[in-house]
Design an enzyme around this catalytic site. Structure first.
Site, PDB file in Angstrom:
ATOM      1  N   ARG A  95     -12.353  -1.989  12.275  1.00 11.37           N
ATOM      2  CA  ARG A  95     -12.085  -2.903  10.990  1.00 11.37           C
ATOM      3  C   ARG A  95     -13.380  -3.785  10.975  1.00 11.37           C
ATOM      4  O   ARG A  95     -14.001  -4.044  12.323  1.00 11.37           O
ATOM      5  CB  ARG A  95     -10.913  -3.658  11.070  1.00 11.37           C
ATOM      6  CG  ARG A  95      -9.676  -2.938  10.767  1.00 11.37           C
ATOM      7  CD  ARG A  95      -8.484  -4.102  11.119  1.00 11.37           C
ATOM      8  NE  ARG A  95      -8.311  -4.759   9.973  1.00 11.37           N
ATOM      9  CZ  ARG A  95      -7.446  -4.170   8.975  1.00 11.37           C
ATOM     10  NH1 ARG A  95      -6.952  -3.118   8.919  1.00 11.37           N
ATOM     11  NH2 ARG A  95      -7.177  -4.972   7.666  1.00 11.37           N
ATOM     12  N   LYS A 142      -4.574  -9.730   4.402  1.00 11.56           N
ATOM     13  CA  LYS A 142      -4.021  -9.950   3.038  1.00 11.56           C
ATOM     14  C   LYS A 142      -2.966 -11.052   3.127  1.00 11.56           C
ATOM     15  O   LYS A 142      -2.804 -11.912   2.310  1.00 11.56           O
ATOM     16  CB  LYS A 142      -3.901  -9.084   2.198  1.00 11.56           C
ATOM     17  CG  LYS A 142      -5.248  -8.354   1.461  1.00 11.56           C
ATOM     18  CD  LYS A 142      -4.550  -7.399   0.612  1.00 11.56           C
ATOM     19  CE  LYS A 142      -4.634  -5.818   1.194  1.00 11.56           C
ATOM     20  NZ  LYS A 142      -4.450  -4.870   0.675  1.00 11.56           N
ATOM     21  N   GLU A 157      -4.311  -1.058  -1.362  1.00 13.75           N
ATOM     22  CA  GLU A 157      -2.899  -1.234  -1.867  1.00 13.75           C
ATOM     23  C   GLU A 157      -3.075  -2.741  -2.762  1.00 13.75           C
ATOM     24  O   GLU A 157      -3.738  -3.566  -2.459  1.00 13.75           O
ATOM     25  CB  GLU A 157      -1.992  -1.789  -0.610  1.00 13.75           C
ATOM     26  CG  GLU A 157      -0.473  -2.038  -0.990  1.00 13.75           C
ATOM     27  CD  GLU A 157       0.514  -2.355   0.142  1.00 13.75           C
ATOM     28  OE1 GLU A 157      -0.113  -2.506   1.364  1.00 13.75           O
ATOM     29  OE2 GLU A 157       1.555  -2.822  -0.020  1.00 13.75           O
TER      30      GLU A 157
HETATM   31  P1  ATP Z   1      -4.979  -6.191   5.132  1.00 17.60           P
HETATM   32  O1  ATP Z   1      -4.546  -6.075   6.611  1.00 17.60           O
HETATM   33  O2  ATP Z   1      -5.942  -7.250   4.887  1.00 17.60           O
HETATM   34  O3  ATP Z   1      -3.843  -6.439   4.130  1.00 17.60           O
HETATM   35  P2  ATP Z   1      -5.014  -3.428   4.506  1.00 17.60           P
HETATM   36  O4  ATP Z   1      -5.485  -2.431   5.252  1.00 17.60           O
HETATM   37  O5  ATP Z   1      -3.602  -3.564   4.497  1.00 17.60           O
HETATM   38  O6  ATP Z   1      -5.573  -4.922   4.798  1.00 17.60           O
HETATM   39  P3  ATP Z   1      -5.494  -1.874   2.278  1.00 17.60           P
HETATM   40  O7  ATP Z   1      -5.349  -2.362   0.626  1.00 17.60           O
HETATM   41  O8  ATP Z   1      -4.500  -1.038   2.554  1.00 17.60           O
HETATM   42  O9  ATP Z   1      -5.600  -3.306   3.110  1.00 17.60           O
HETATM   43  O10 ATP Z   1      -6.789  -1.433   2.425  1.00 17.60           O
HETATM   44  C1  ATP Z   1      -7.641  -0.486   1.770  1.00 17.60           C
HETATM   45  C2  ATP Z   1      -8.742   0.012   2.798  1.00 17.60           C
HETATM   46  O11 ATP Z   1      -9.412  -0.798   3.273  1.00 17.60           O
HETATM   47  C3  ATP Z   1      -7.892   0.921   4.064  1.00 17.60           C
HETATM   48  O12 ATP Z   1      -8.648   2.223   3.995  1.00 17.60           O
HETATM   49  C4  ATP Z   1      -8.341  -0.055   4.936  1.00 17.60           C
HETATM   50  O13 ATP Z   1      -8.378   0.751   6.198  1.00 17.60           O
HETATM   51  C5  ATP Z   1      -9.660  -0.677   4.400  1.00 17.60           C
HETATM   52  N1  ATP Z   1      -9.754  -1.946   5.378  1.00 17.60           N
HETATM   53  C6  ATP Z   1      -9.062  -2.871   5.064  1.00 17.60           C
HETATM   54  N2  ATP Z   1      -9.346  -4.091   5.915  1.00 17.60           N
HETATM   55  C7  ATP Z   1     -10.511  -3.813   6.580  1.00 17.60           C
HETATM   56  C8  ATP Z   1     -11.439  -4.020   7.052  1.00 17.60           C
HETATM   57  N3  ATP Z   1     -11.432  -5.506   7.735  1.00 17.60           N
HETATM   58  N4  ATP Z   1     -12.684  -3.442   7.568  1.00 17.60           N
HETATM   59  C9  ATP Z   1     -12.908  -2.271   7.130  1.00 17.60           C
HETATM   60  N5  ATP Z   1     -12.005  -1.525   6.477  1.00 17.60           N
HETATM   61  C10 ATP Z   1     -10.759  -2.173   5.720  1.00 17.60           C
HETATM   62 MG    MG Z   2      -2.610  -1.267   4.092  1.00 14.90          MG
END
Ligand code: ATP
Ligand code: MG
Length: 575
Positions: free
Chosen positions: A264, A274, A37
């Site tokens: 994660r 984020k 995102e």
């Molecule tokens: P955040 O909680 O940091 O905002 P998010 O999951 O909302 O993270 P996205 O941009 O939606 O952020 O994530 C893109 C991809 O990266 C998704 O498939 C998510 O599952 C994966 N991802 C995000 N954080 C992690 C992590 N700490 N370890 C492994 N994969 C991750």
């Molecule tokens: Mg997300």
């Protein structure tokens, strides 16, 4: 690719994909995607997801991995983040060819899907406020209550939904919800919201839309539209899988993407969400998304991490089904291994103390030969100027040293690396009585660092020639947070309380050897005895700036070795 990557054992996701391919599921195809995102910059957790998705695609014949921006939340998403993410994924070493997609490209299609669900009586427009919806949602132990608008006719729903789309209603006044089961033990199936009204500018569709699909409605359908075979995501989406399957089933979409969840990546002494990272940036606790103390890819890159070291780290930590936290020391170990092999050695003095060699002639420069990297002969040697006035590290001198201090002290002889033995014969003090300069003699017979009479010294110090040295600013970094898990705070407390006030130390008066005059921004160097340092973009023509990437001491290797000894493996971790 490093050895860590090539010897990787098969994780459970790779095993599933391999079995699917063997059985000809999804026509034997493998199509994955990385779906960020664009509401912030990527962090090391994302790197794990990137390595996994692109990695798996590359390991199967004809495998593909798409880069898809999940841009369904226009209020927090920007084009700058899109560009930064593209740049980061490419930097990490992955290529999506021409398969760069945006969920916003599917807004029309998703709208058609939503209308289809309304026609099937599987979705309705709800006039309840967000608070009412929340209050009626029940809990894990209590069923939710049906919305009073749940039984609207298909025609009324279609009409209201069309008017939502046309921008007739205020934000928050209505939503489109799936009509599933308010009593379902699976909370995500309690008539989840599919669309909400948002009168905001979208970074791509601009003002075309007044309604936006929820992530939960967009994600699975986007996967289906792109023909994703294995939709790999993190564990928090496990509870959403029944909903994604429900949408796909109701919409009769084929082929069906198969969702697989993994844990994660969490790192100690930092935050990874984020939202929290954005708060650190917006409130000025760090200098930006690329602050070298952040676990963002931009930050790590500025700090001096190489893409190879991050890939190797991600491969090394593996893929698990259960959440765990990885020691930051392990990430440091991966960059240390890489730089040990590839970074040229130089001499630099962080806190200079002048040393004058009384018996060395004034105006003479002795060009000494220094090895660029003892790990790699092919990196050759360079010449380092030696003269009557040098700088050594202030910490390498003590007037009244304790027993185990093997460096310089009055009357003591030490080796200056690649140069000569020197003996301290006196100190000069400043007005405040502090040691301002050391007076020494050198032994001309010891050129290159060995005494022909076999005499030994206990210490070897790094140094730079004072008239030749370049001035530099050096930034030393420590953990950004003191607690291991800073995001885990009691109610009423803030994760900011855990910020380490000493996470950045700036040394403005460092001296580095003249060979660094040509060092390019981003290049890494081992400052002998001190650590690995990377040239920061803040460098100017006459003043270099360096970030300490990591010290030389490998705490992770020590931890790993102790663990191996405890386990009785008896093996040794090579350093
Ligand atoms: P955040 O909680 O940091 O905002 P998010 O999951 O909302 O993270 P996205 O941009 O939606 O952020 O994530 C893109 C991809 O990266 C998704 O498939 C998510 O599952 C994966 N991802 C995000 N954080 C992690 C992590 N700490 N370890 C492994 N994969 C991750
Ligand atoms: Mg997300």
């Amino acid at each position: 690719m490093s050895t860590d990557e090539s010897v990787r054992s098969k994780d459970f996701i790779r095993s599933i994909v391999e079995r699917d391919v063997q059985r000809g599921k999804h026509g034997g195809r493998v199509v994955t995607r990385f779906p960020p995102e664009p509401n912030g910059c990527l962090h090391i957790g994302h790197a794990k997801a990137i390595c996994l998705n692109f990695g798996i695609a590359s390991e199967f014949p004809g495998g593909l991995c798409n880069l898809r921006f999940d841009d369904t939340n226009p209020s927090t998403e920007t084009t700058e983040h899109v560009e930064a993410i593209i740049d980061d994924v490419r930097w990490l070493g992955f290529d999506w060819g021409d398969r760069l997609y945006f969920t916003s490209d599917y807004f029309e299609q998703l709208h058609v899907f939503a209308s289809r669900l309304i026609q099937k009586g599987k979705a309705f427009v709800d006039d309840q406020s967000a608070d009412e919806i929340r209050a009626n949602n029940g809990s894990l132990t209590e069923p939710g209550r049906d919305s009073p608008y749940r039984d609207r006719s298909v025609d009324e729903n279609l009409d209201l939904f069309a008017r939502m789309k046309a921008g007739e209603f205020e934000e928050g006044s209505r939503v489109l919800r799936a009509k599933i089961d308010m009593a379902s033990p699976i909370l995500t199936l309690r008539d989840p919201i599919m669309y909400r009204i948002q009168r905001v500018h979208h970074h791509r569709t601009e003002t075309d839309w007044y309604i936006y699909p929820m992530y939960d409605f967009a994600h699975g359908q986007s996967d289906a539209i792109e023909g994703i075979t294995h939709s790999i995501c993190t564990l928090e989406f496990q509870g959403h899988r029944p909903l994604y399957d429900w949408f796909i089933e109701q919409l009769e979409l084929e082929p069906r993407p198969q969702q697989i969840e993994f844990a994660r990546l969490n790192l100690s002494h930092t935050v990874m969400s984020k939202r929290l990272l954005r708060q650190l940036v917006d409130e000025g606790h760090v200098r930006g998304w690329d602050d070298p103390r952040l676990p963002t890819l931009r930050g790590l890159r500025r700090r001096g991490y190489t893409a190879a070291s991050i890939r190797s780290f991600c491969a090394g930590v593996g893929v698990a089904k259960r959440d765990n936290t990885i020691e930051l020391a392990r990430l440091e170990h991966s960059i240390r291994q890489d730089l040990n092999l590839h970074a040229p050695r130089v001499m630099a003095v962080l806190r200079p103390l002048k040393l004058v060699i009384e018996n060395f002639p004034e105006g003479v420069v002795d060009e000494l030969e220094a090895v660029n990297n003892p790990e790699d002969e092919s990196m050759g040697t360079r010449s380092v100027p030696f003269s009557r006035e040098l700088y050594i590290e202030r910490d390498d001198f003590m007037e009244d040293p304790p027993k185990k201090f093997f460096r310089l002290a009055p009357g003591r002889e030490v080796r200056l690396r690649y140069a000569y033995f020197v003996t301290c014969i006196g100190v000069v003090r400043d007005a405040a009585g502090e040691v301002a300069e050391l007076r020494c003699t050198y032994d001309p017979e010891t050129r290159g660092g060995d005494a022909p009479d076999g005499r030994k010294v206990k210490g070897t110090l790094h140094w730079v020639s004072a008239p030749h040295a370049l001035s530099a600013e050096v930034r030393l970094y420590e953990h950004l947070f003191t607690p291991e898990d800073p995001a885990n705070v009691a109610e009423g407390e803030s994760f900011l309380d855990g910020l380490n006030r000493d996470s950045l130390q700036i040394l403005g008066d460092a001296k580095v050897e003249p060979s660094l005059a040509d060092a390019v921004v981003g290049s890494s160097h081992q400052f002998e005895r001190l650590g690995y340092f990377c040239v920061d973009p803040d460098s100017t023509g006459d003043r270099l700036a360096f970030n300490r990437t990591v010290t030389l001491r490998d705490t992770w290797a020590k931890i790993a070795k102790q663990a191996m000894t405890r386990a009785g493996a008896g093996g040794k971790e090579k350093r």
